[in-house]
Write a protein that holds these residues in place. Structure first.
Motif, PDB file in Angstrom:
ATOM      1  N   GLY A 173       0.865  -1.247   0.025  1.00 23.35           N
ATOM      2  CA  GLY A 173       0.030  -0.041  -0.116  1.00 23.35           C
ATOM      3  C   GLY A 173       0.813   1.208   0.189  1.00 23.35           C
ATOM      4  N   TRP A 174       0.449   2.196  -0.718  1.00 22.11           N
ATOM      5  CA  TRP A 174       1.329   3.410  -0.750  1.00 22.11           C
ATOM      6  C   TRP A 174       0.204   4.617  -0.605  1.00 22.11           C
ATOM      7  CZ3 TRP A 174       6.276   2.812  -1.663  1.00 22.11           C
ATOM      8  CH2 TRP A 174       6.678   1.624  -2.019  1.00 22.11           C
ATOM      9  N   PRO A 175       0.524   5.697   0.395  1.00 24.89           N
ATOM     10  CA  PRO A 175      -0.385   6.487   0.779  1.00 24.89           C
ATOM     11  C   PRO A 175      -0.753   7.827  -0.165  1.00 24.89           C
ATOM     12  CG  PRO A 175       1.452   6.470   2.061  1.00 24.89           C
ATOM     13  CD  PRO A 175       1.752   5.438   1.201  1.00 24.89           C
ATOM     14  N   SER A 176       0.423   7.838  -1.064  1.00 33.96           N
ATOM     15  CA  SER A 176       0.030   8.943  -1.861  1.00 33.96           C
ATOM     16  C   SER A 176       0.958   8.613  -3.195  1.00 33.96           C
ATOM     17  CB  SER A 176       0.662  10.237  -1.448  1.00 33.96           C
ATOM     18  OG  SER A 176       1.971  10.096  -1.226  1.00 33.96           O
ATOM     19  N   ALA A 177       0.588   9.251  -4.281  1.00 34.35           N
ATOM     20  CA  ALA A 177       1.367   8.930  -5.548  1.00 34.35           C
ATOM     21  C   ALA A 177       2.602   9.491  -5.603  1.00 34.35           C
ATOM     22  CB  ALA A 177       0.507  10.225  -6.624  1.00 34.35           C
ATOM     23  N   GLU A 178       2.898  10.557  -4.784  1.00 36.82           N
ATOM     24  CA  GLU A 178       4.182  10.978  -4.557  1.00 36.82           C
ATOM     25  C   GLU A 178       5.184   9.816  -3.944  1.00 36.82           C
ATOM     26  OE1 GLU A 178       1.805  12.883  -3.784  1.00 36.82           O
ATOM     27  OE2 GLU A 178       2.031  14.933  -4.729  1.00 36.82           O
ATOM     28  N   ALA A 179       4.648   9.251  -2.828  1.00 34.27           N
ATOM     29  CA  ALA A 179       5.275   8.066  -2.282  1.00 34.27           C
ATOM     30  C   ALA A 179       5.746   7.016  -3.041  1.00 34.27           C
ATOM     31  CB  ALA A 179       4.701   7.640  -1.056  1.00 34.27           C
ATOM     32  N   PHE A 180       4.850   6.599  -4.001  1.00 33.90           N
ATOM     33  CA  PHE A 180       4.922   5.510  -4.967  1.00 33.90           C
ATOM     34  C   PHE A 180       5.974   5.807  -5.858  1.00 33.90           C
ATOM     35  CE2 PHE A 180       4.231   3.229  -9.000  1.00 33.90           C
ATOM     36  CZ  PHE A 180       4.364   1.901  -8.418  1.00 33.90           C
ATOM     37  N   LEU A 181       5.938   7.018  -6.569  1.00 33.30           N
ATOM     38  CA  LEU A 181       6.806   7.467  -7.639  1.00 33.30           C
ATOM     39  C   LEU A 181       8.081   7.666  -7.055  1.00 33.30           C
ATOM     40  CD1 LEU A 181       6.286   8.316 -10.235  1.00 33.30           C
ATOM     41  CD2 LEU A 181       6.268  10.815  -9.856  1.00 33.30           C
ATOM     42  N   LEU A 210      -4.960   2.215  -8.822  1.00 35.95           N
ATOM     43  CA  LEU A 210      -4.596   3.746  -8.637  1.00 35.95           C
ATOM     44  C   LEU A 210      -6.049   4.507  -8.368  1.00 35.95           C
ATOM     45  CD1 LEU A 210      -2.122   5.177 -11.461  1.00 35.95           C
ATOM     46  CD2 LEU A 210      -2.012   5.022  -8.779  1.00 35.95           C
ATOM     47  N   ASP A 211      -6.202   5.012  -7.347  1.00 31.26           N
ATOM     48  CA  ASP A 211      -7.416   5.935  -6.973  1.00 31.26           C
ATOM     49  C   ASP A 211      -7.285   7.257  -7.855  1.00 31.26           C
ATOM     50  OD1 ASP A 211      -9.802   7.020  -6.205  1.00 31.26           O
ATOM     51  OD2 ASP A 211      -9.187   7.432  -4.316  1.00 31.26           O
ATOM     52  N   ILE A 212      -8.296   7.654  -8.438  1.00 33.11           N
ATOM     53  CA  ILE A 212      -8.432   8.865  -9.505  1.00 33.11           C
ATOM     54  C   ILE A 212      -8.003  10.103  -8.565  1.00 33.11           C
ATOM     55  CG2 ILE A 212      -9.367  10.339 -10.870  1.00 33.11           C
ATOM     56  CD1 ILE A 212     -10.101   7.953 -12.569  1.00 33.11           C
ATOM     57  N   ARG A 213      -9.130  10.092  -7.458  1.00 34.68           N
ATOM     58  CA  ARG A 213      -9.085  11.425  -6.706  1.00 34.68           C
ATOM     59  C   ARG A 213      -8.381  11.307  -5.202  1.00 34.68           C
ATOM     60  NH1 ARG A 213     -14.914  14.410  -5.416  1.00 34.68           N
ATOM     61  NH2 ARG A 213     -15.403  13.560  -7.505  1.00 34.68           N
ATOM     62  N   MET A 214      -7.244  11.890  -5.194  1.00 33.73           N
ATOM     63  CA  MET A 214      -6.480  11.822  -4.123  1.00 33.73           C
ATOM     64  C   MET A 214      -5.879  13.356  -3.690  1.00 33.73           C
ATOM     65  SD  MET A 214      -3.946   8.698  -4.512  1.00 33.73           S
ATOM     66  CE  MET A 214      -3.337   8.822  -6.074  1.00 33.73           C
ATOM     67  N   GLU A 215      -5.530  13.467  -2.682  1.00 31.82           N
ATOM     68  CA  GLU A 215      -4.826  14.559  -2.095  1.00 31.82           C
ATOM     69  C   GLU A 215      -3.337  14.744  -2.751  1.00 31.82           C
ATOM     70  OE1 GLU A 215      -5.347  17.026   0.509  1.00 31.82           O
ATOM     71  OE2 GLU A 215      -7.626  16.154   0.433  1.00 31.82           O
ATOM     72  N   GLY A 216      -3.023  15.895  -3.289  1.00 30.40           N
ATOM     73  CA  GLY A 216      -1.608  16.153  -3.899  1.00 30.40           C
ATOM     74  C   GLY A 216      -1.964  15.395  -5.449  1.00 30.40           C
ATOM     75  N   MET A 217      -1.039  14.920  -5.754  1.00 28.07           N
ATOM     76  CA  MET A 217      -1.169  14.282  -7.089  1.00 28.07           C
ATOM     77  C   MET A 217      -2.263  13.348  -7.440  1.00 28.07           C
ATOM     78  SD  MET A 217       2.217  12.562  -9.325  1.00 28.07           S
ATOM     79  CE  MET A 217       3.393  13.597  -8.668  1.00 28.07           C
ATOM     80  N   SER A 218      -2.730  13.538  -8.482  1.00 28.07           N
ATOM     81  CA  SER A 218      -3.744  12.743  -8.753  1.00 28.07           C
ATOM     82  C   SER A 218      -3.561  11.210  -9.335  1.00 28.07           C
ATOM     83  CB  SER A 218      -4.930  13.284  -9.720  1.00 28.07           C
ATOM     84  OG  SER A 218      -4.660  13.038 -11.066  1.00 28.07           O
ATOM     85  N   GLY A 219      -4.337  10.359  -9.399  1.00 29.62           N
ATOM     86  CA  GLY A 219      -3.895   9.136  -9.969  1.00 29.62           C
ATOM     87  C   GLY A 219      -3.461   9.227 -11.431  1.00 29.62           C
ATOM     88  N   LEU A 220      -4.322  10.039 -12.088  1.00 35.18           N
ATOM     89  CA  LEU A 220      -4.190  10.162 -13.618  1.00 35.18           C
ATOM     90  C   LEU A 220      -2.412  10.827 -13.640  1.00 35.18           C
ATOM     91  CD1 LEU A 220      -7.367  11.814 -14.745  1.00 35.18           C
ATOM     92  CD2 LEU A 220      -6.406   9.489 -15.533  1.00 35.18           C
TER      93      LEU A 220
END
Lengths: 704, 198
Positions: free
Chosen positions: B30-38, B51-61
């Protein structure tokens, strides 16, 4: 007084200036001619008179000269007779002296008679010479010489001889006439008569002559030797001096020696009179000319004023023709006295059809005649609203338009009010634009509500999706483990607890949304349902008018109040009325009628105070049976812009008020084969219970 | 080792999905944000992305776009909420493998994820095979390569010897070397290997 509007241009062609100048100059020319002719006539008259006067002068002068000659001759005759007496005999001196004295006394022109001897010595002088001086002492030094000259001439010629003039005393001049004395052919002396010019003129020129002329005797050098002039009346002013230009000179011969008689005429009295007359005539002519000139100035001023008036009139006419504001003047009785072209265009009638027209006016709406009449009476009484009066008028072709009218009193030149002037603006476009703007505003509000709603729904969905997804996942995970048979009970229990927490989270989201939507508690209080309905009829008025729907309210005056939130109830009624009005979009215009009825029901059978049953009935397209089932389900709508919230919320509100909302299709009045002749929505509300009213009042206050 | 990487800012979702996938033996990270995964991403990372589309910070898209530009070829499944479907469809056109609308049918999601993981494993295997073939081809000599091409073309040893102007014996030696180096036993196998690589 305003000029009645005429279509044809009535401006007179401008008269040419040169054409006007000729008749203008005519009186001046005539006047100038009169002056010139008068002057010529007077000049001629003057000349004639002068000629006549000159002639008269000559005649008179000749006459007086002749008269003087005659007198002189007569005097000389007397002296000659005296001389004859001396020549004839030895003369008695005393007798002779008496004779001489007689001659001197009776002939005033003869100053003195002298008897000289041949040597020129004075034998006798009558009157006698003054004793204190030698003869000639009072005369010029050559007195005896001149006398001797005359004596010598007389002696040599044997005839009388005239001596040159000389001064005979301090004031007088005279001349000698010598008569030779021969006794028996021998020269013995001479008789000399001394003539005084002054005396001669005084006594021998008649008064009338002296009145008209000044008569003078002058010698060669021009020295005046004697004169007779006009008698001057003592105390009066001296008369005018004789006119030297009008004189006549006649040689005074005898006595000769270059003497001359000068007659000079006085200016005649008639001359003065005539001058005054002429002056008067010229003054009159002058005043005539002046009046002519001032008349001309007056006329020019008048012409200028007329021109200015014409220009002003043309300007006003151009102005009123170019106006887009209709102008209409009325007299104090309300009859039209004037209309401008813009007004004629507005109502589509000719000015002839309008001017003189009294109420009712042809452009009034037949159904609003009473209102128009009242408005007219207001205007005539001076109560016209200053902000203008809005009326609906009718054109000749039946078209209707909205007019905004401003009235102002019409004051004539004397400051009296003669009527009223109204300016009429066609505000149909404006009203239309206002209506359009209102609709747009409404649509905008609706759209914005829709957008807000959409955003809220989206947020709501997202917020709810999260816990719901988690719940579903926990649930499926548990099921998968249970089915596989490989599971740890504690683990599953922990997952189920997490699941429950997520379910609670979902519930919180729902509660939050509910709190957000229901921002305030209903303000519950007794309120008059009839009043609510009346308010709603007023609020939907614009919509109803736009769609041509007639709204009829039937509410008894003695309705009991209901308990509820006035605003919420208004929302319910407004919603139902709007639905009804919009449902009639395809109904024939004449049948568009929305009936709102309210009645009290029950209460007599002991079941409380009963309920108020409100019916909102339209003549619209009705509700299709397949729609009827879903009509109250959330988010169902038949309208393009609707949100499907209205009826559902209405029902919630009515139920919240312990009432009921439902609808029934209405069968056609005429034929049963007609599927539907509209719909009626009904709702009940319990009558406000009196005893518990205080409690709910208190609770309402507490809520506030 | 293939893993399902769940990128979602909602901890409950990550936990619940982890619970679900573990019940079907799918390894989950599990990754709490797009930035963490990147941050954590490496090209050799295998598996599948949820990927969740709507997220805090960077979106899934946005994360998807970044990963594509970095050459990531992991299959991506989008989780979409209400109103995100048009966006998800757009993402699909860009090469996303699938999208699942919330709330989802959970076991169906698991099935799709397992499919995606299998696809990824296959894809990696194929890529790995291709990488081996290239390495093996690189060990061939010039002459061996010529011989191999003619073998693949279906020529007999004798014809090959004639064409290359060498002896039959030499062709046979080259041929055995090619087979050895390419780790195949028959000419058919070699042909399949090469055409598959092409």
């Amino acid at each position: 007084m305003p000029l009645p509007y005429r279509n044809s241009g009535s401006a007179a062609p401008p008269s040419s200036r040169s054409g006007r100048a000729v008749p203008h100059a005519m009186p001046l020319v005539a006047m100038a001619l009169v002056v010139v002719l008068l002057g010529a006539f007077l000049w001629l008259l003057q000349r004639n008179e002068r000629d006549e006067e000159a002639l008269a002068l000559i005649k008179d002068a000749l006459w007086v000269e002749q008269n003087l000659h005659f007198q002189l001759a007569s005097d000389e005759d007397k002296l000659e007779r005296l001389a004859e007496t001396l020549g004839r005999t030895e003369v008695d001196l005393r007798q002779f002296a008496a004779m001489a004295r007689l001659v001197v006394n009776t002939n005033p022109a003869i100053e003195r008679v002298l008897w000289l001897d041949a040597q020129g010595r004075t034998m006798l002088a009558e009157p006698p010479l003054p004793r204190d001086g030698t003869p000639g002492a009072d005369g010029p030094p050559d007195d005896s010489l001149t006398r001797n000259d005359a004596m010598r001439i007389a002696r040599s010629s044997g005839l009388r001889a005239y001596g040159p003039p000389y001064r005979i005393d301090a004031t007088d001049r005279g001349f000698d006439v010598a008569f030779p004395l021969f006794r028996d052919g021998a020269f013995v002396g001479a008789l000399v008569g001394v003539f005084s010019f002054e005396a001669m003129l005084t006594h021998h020129v008649p008064w009338w002559f002296a009145q008209r002329y000044q008569l003078e005797v002058i010698d060669v050098t021009g020295t005046v030797l004697g004169a007779k002039s006009r008698m001057v009346v003592p105390g009066s002013m001296a008369g005018p001096a004789p006119d030297p230009a009008r004189s006549h000179v006649i040689p005074f011969d005898p006595p000769g020696h270059g003497l001359a008689l000068v007659a000079t005429a006085y200016p005649s009295d008639s001359n003065v009179t005539r001058t005054v007359l002429v002056a008067a005539i010229f003054a009159l002519t002058g005043s005539a000319l002046w009046s002519l000139w001032s008349l001309r100035r007056h006329i020019a001023g008048r012409l200028r004023a007329e021109e200015a008036l014409r220009e002003e009139h043309a300007f006003r006419k151009a102005m009123e023709d170019s106006l887009t504001v209709g102008m209409r003047a009325r007299d104090l009785e309300g009859r039209i006295t004037y209309v401008n072209p813009a007004f004629c265009r507005m109502v589509g009638l000719e000015p002839e059809a309008l001017v003189g027209c009294g109420p009712p006016m042809p452009y009034w709406l037949p159904e609003e005649i009473d209102r128009a009449e009242a408005a007219l009476q207001d205007v005539l009484a001076g109560r016209a609203p200053e902000t203008g009066l809005e009326m609906r008028f009718r054109r000749a072709n039946g078209e209707r338009f909205d007019a905004l009218i401003y009235e102002a009193p019409l004051i004539d030149a004397n400051g009296r009010q003669t009527g009223w002037m109204g300016s009429v603006l066609d505000i149909t476009e404006r009203k239309h634009a206002e209506e359009l703007a209102r609709q747009q505003q409404e649509r905008l509000q609706q759209t914005s509500r829709l957008i807000t709603m959409g955003e809220m729904a989206s947020t709501l969905a997202h917020e709810l999706n999260q816990p719901l997804s988690a719940i579903a996942s926990y649930c499926t995970g548990c099921l998968n483990r249970l089915r596989s048979g490989r599971f740890d009970t504690d683990e599953v229990a922990a997952a189920l607890e997490k699941l429950a927490a997520q379910a609670k989270r979902a519930g919180q989201v729902v509660r939050r949304i509910h709190d957000f939507v229901r921002k305030r508690d209903p303000n519950v209080a007794p309120c008059s349902l009839a009043q609510v309905l009346e308010d709603c009829v007023g609020l939907t008025g614009a919509d109803a008018a736009r769609l041509g729907v007639r709204v009829e309210l039937d509410a008894p005056a003695d309705l009991p109040p209901v308990t509820g939130d006035r605003i919420l109830l208004q929302q319910v009624v407004l919603n139902l009325m709007r639905n009804g009005i919009e449902a009639m979009a395809r109904t024939p215009r004449g049948d568009r009628r929305l009936t709102v009825t309210v009645r009290q029901e029950g209460g007599s059978d002991g079941a409380g105070d009963g309920v108020l049953l409100t019916e909102i009935r339209d003549r619209g397209c009705g509700v299709a049976p397949d729609m009827a089932e879903r009509l109250f389900s959330p988010f169902f709508t038949t309208k393009r812009e609707g949100m499907g919230m209205g009826l559902n919320i209405c029902r919630s509100i009515v139920e919240h008020h312990r009432g009921r909302l439902w609808f029934e299709p209405v069968a056609a009045d005429g034929g049963p084969d007609d599927a539907s002749a509209g719909t009626r929505f009904l709702f009940t509300l319990p009558v406000h219970a009196q005893p518990s009213g205080r409690i709910s009042d208190q609770s309402a206050e507490a809520a506030e | 080792m293939t893993t399902l990487h769940i990128v979602d800012d909602d901890e409950a979702i990550r936990d619940a999905l982890g619970w679900l996938f573990q019940s079907r033996n799918v390894p989950v990270a599990g990754w709490p944000s797009a930035e963490a995964f990147l941050e954590a991403w490496r090209p050799e990372m295998a598996g599948c992305l949820l990927l969740d589309i709507r997220m805090e910070g960077m979106s899934g898209l946005e994360l998807f776009d970044r990963l594509l530009s970095r050459g990531c070829r992991m299959p991506v499944i989008f989780l979409t909420g209400h109103g995100d479907v048009p966006i998800a469809v757009n993402a699909l056109k860009k090469g996303a493998r699938d999208f699942v609308e919330k709330p989802f049918n959970d076991n169906e999601l698991v099935d799709r994820v397992i499919d995606a993981l299998a696809f990824d494993a296959e894809q990696r295997e194929r890529e790995a095979g291709q990488a081996g073939l290239a390495a093996r081809l690189a060990t061939l000599t010039q002459r061996e390569r010529q011989v191999m091409e003619l073998v693949v073309a279906g020529r007999l040893n004798k014809v090959i010897a004639d064409e290359l102007g060498i002896s039959m014996r030499t062709v046979e030696v080259h041929r055995s070397h090619v087979f050895e180096k390419m780790r195949v036993k028959t000419a058919v196998e070699l042909t399949r290997l090469l055409t598959g690589a092409a």
